[in-house]
Scaffold this motif. Structure first.
Motif, short mmCIF file in Angstrom:
data_model
loop_
_atom_site.label_atom_id
_atom_site.label_comp_id
_atom_site.label_asym_id
_atom_site.label_seq_id
_atom_site.Cartn_x
_atom_site.Cartn_y
_atom_site.Cartn_z
N MET A 52 12.13 28.36 -28.82
CA MET A 52 11.39 27.62 -27.80
C MET A 52 11.45 26.11 -28.08
SD MET A 52 8.21 30.06 -26.86
CE MET A 52 7.99 29.55 -25.18
N ALA A 53 11.48 25.73 -29.35
CA ALA A 53 11.59 24.32 -29.71
C ALA A 53 12.93 23.76 -29.21
CB ALA A 53 11.45 24.12 -31.20
N PHE A 54 13.97 24.56 -29.33
CA PHE A 54 15.27 24.15 -28.81
C PHE A 54 15.20 23.92 -27.30
CE2 PHE A 54 19.39 25.21 -26.92
CZ PHE A 54 20.17 24.22 -27.50
N GLY A 55 14.63 24.88 -26.59
CA GLY A 55 14.48 24.74 -25.14
C GLY A 55 13.61 23.56 -24.76
N PHE A 56 12.54 23.37 -25.52
CA PHE A 56 11.63 22.25 -25.28
C PHE A 56 12.37 20.93 -25.47
CE2 PHE A 56 8.35 19.22 -26.46
CZ PHE A 56 7.36 19.47 -25.53
N MET A 58 15.62 20.35 -25.28
CA MET A 58 16.62 20.16 -24.24
C MET A 58 15.98 19.71 -22.92
SD MET A 58 19.61 20.67 -25.46
CE MET A 58 19.11 20.00 -27.02
N THR A 59 14.83 20.28 -22.57
CA THR A 59 14.17 19.88 -21.33
C THR A 59 13.57 18.48 -21.45
OG1 THR A 59 12.18 21.10 -21.95
CG2 THR A 59 13.73 22.20 -20.47
N MET A 60 13.09 18.12 -22.64
CA MET A 60 12.56 16.76 -22.85
C MET A 60 13.67 15.73 -22.74
SD MET A 60 9.37 16.32 -23.09
CE MET A 60 8.77 15.03 -24.13
N LEU A 61 14.85 16.05 -23.26
CA LEU A 61 15.97 15.11 -23.18
C LEU A 61 16.39 14.86 -21.73
CD1 LEU A 61 18.18 16.30 -26.16
CD2 LEU A 61 16.81 14.20 -26.01
N LYS A 62 16.15 15.83 -20.87
CA LYS A 62 16.46 15.69 -19.44
C LYS A 62 15.26 15.18 -18.64
CE LYS A 62 20.61 17.52 -19.44
NZ LYS A 62 21.78 16.86 -18.93
N SER A 63 14.18 14.84 -19.34
CA SER A 63 12.94 14.34 -18.72
C SER A 63 12.36 15.33 -17.71
CB SER A 63 13.18 12.98 -18.05
OG SER A 63 13.60 12.04 -19.00
N LEU A 64 12.44 16.61 -18.05
CA LEU A 64 11.84 17.67 -17.21
C LEU A 64 10.50 18.06 -17.83
CD1 LEU A 64 15.10 19.76 -16.74
CD2 LEU A 64 14.06 18.18 -15.09
N TYR A 65 9.45 17.41 -17.39
CA TYR A 65 8.16 17.56 -18.05
C TYR A 65 7.41 18.83 -17.67
CZ TYR A 65 9.32 12.82 -19.24
OH TYR A 65 9.99 11.73 -19.71
N ILE A 66 7.53 19.29 -16.44
CA ILE A 66 6.84 20.52 -16.02
C ILE A 66 7.35 21.72 -16.82
CG2 ILE A 66 6.36 22.08 -14.09
CD1 ILE A 66 4.87 19.40 -13.91
N PRO A 67 8.68 21.91 -16.96
CA PRO A 67 9.14 23.02 -17.81
C PRO A 67 8.67 22.89 -19.26
CG PRO A 67 10.93 22.26 -16.42
CD PRO A 67 9.80 21.29 -16.25
N CYS A 68 8.55 21.67 -19.75
CA CYS A 68 8.05 21.47 -21.12
C CYS A 68 6.61 21.95 -21.24
CB CYS A 68 8.14 20.00 -21.51
SG CYS A 68 9.80 19.43 -21.83
N ILE A 69 5.82 21.64 -20.25
CA ILE A 69 4.42 22.07 -20.26
C ILE A 69 4.35 23.60 -20.20
CG2 ILE A 69 2.27 22.06 -18.91
CD1 ILE A 69 3.04 19.13 -18.12
N ILE A 70 5.18 24.20 -19.36
CA ILE A 70 5.21 25.66 -19.24
C ILE A 70 5.63 26.29 -20.56
CG2 ILE A 70 6.37 27.61 -18.11
CD1 ILE A 70 6.46 25.81 -15.57
N LEU A 71 6.68 25.75 -21.19
CA LEU A 71 7.11 26.26 -22.49
C LEU A 71 6.01 26.13 -23.54
CD1 LEU A 71 10.83 25.18 -22.98
CD2 LEU A 71 9.90 27.48 -23.09
N ALA A 72 5.32 25.02 -23.54
CA ALA A 72 4.23 24.82 -24.51
C ALA A 72 3.12 25.84 -24.30
CB ALA A 72 3.69 23.40 -24.39
N ILE A 73 2.77 26.10 -23.05
CA ILE A 73 1.73 27.09 -22.74
C ILE A 73 2.17 28.48 -23.17
CG2 ILE A 73 0.49 28.24 -20.85
CD1 ILE A 73 0.45 25.44 -19.46
N VAL A 74 3.41 28.83 -22.85
CA VAL A 74 3.94 30.15 -23.24
C VAL A 74 3.95 30.28 -24.76
CG1 VAL A 74 6.01 31.61 -23.24
CG2 VAL A 74 5.26 30.51 -21.13
#
Length: 94
Positions: A52-56, A58-74
């Motif tokens: 999940m840290a890897f996914g987090f 990768m999404t942060m590098l693309k400035s996709l904050y909503i998926p980051c929040i979802i990953l953090a909650i999951v």
């Protein structure tokens, strides 16, 4: 989830999977409703955290904050579930 889908794919594959060392060492007691050893729970939590840290990242590098929040909650829900929801087996030495 992967184990569930794998088990539903075919009877032959299911039988093969439940006879693997991975299943017997990590999942068999959980599937039987007995819980997991502390060592197994920690291994699973570390593995999922790394993935999940890897996914987090990768999404942060693309400035996709909503998926980051979802990953953090999951991730938080996953940790809470394994700490409080999965029974911990005590291994008795004979």
């Amino acid at each position: 989830m992967a184990a569930f889908c794998f088990a539903k794919s075919s009877e032959r594959r299911h039988n093969w999977f439940i006879n693997t060392k991975l299943y017997k060492n990590n999942l068999e007691s959980y599937v039987k409703g007995q819980g997991m050893t502390c060592k197994t729970k920690i291994k699973i939590m570390i593995t999922v955290t790394l993935l999940m840290a890897f996914g987090f990242t990768m999404t942060m590098l693309k400035s996709l904050y909503i998926p980051c929040i979802i990953l953090a909650i999951v991730w938080v829900c996953h940790i809470i579930y394994f700490v409080f929801g999965v029974k911990t087996l005590r291994i008795t030495k004979e």
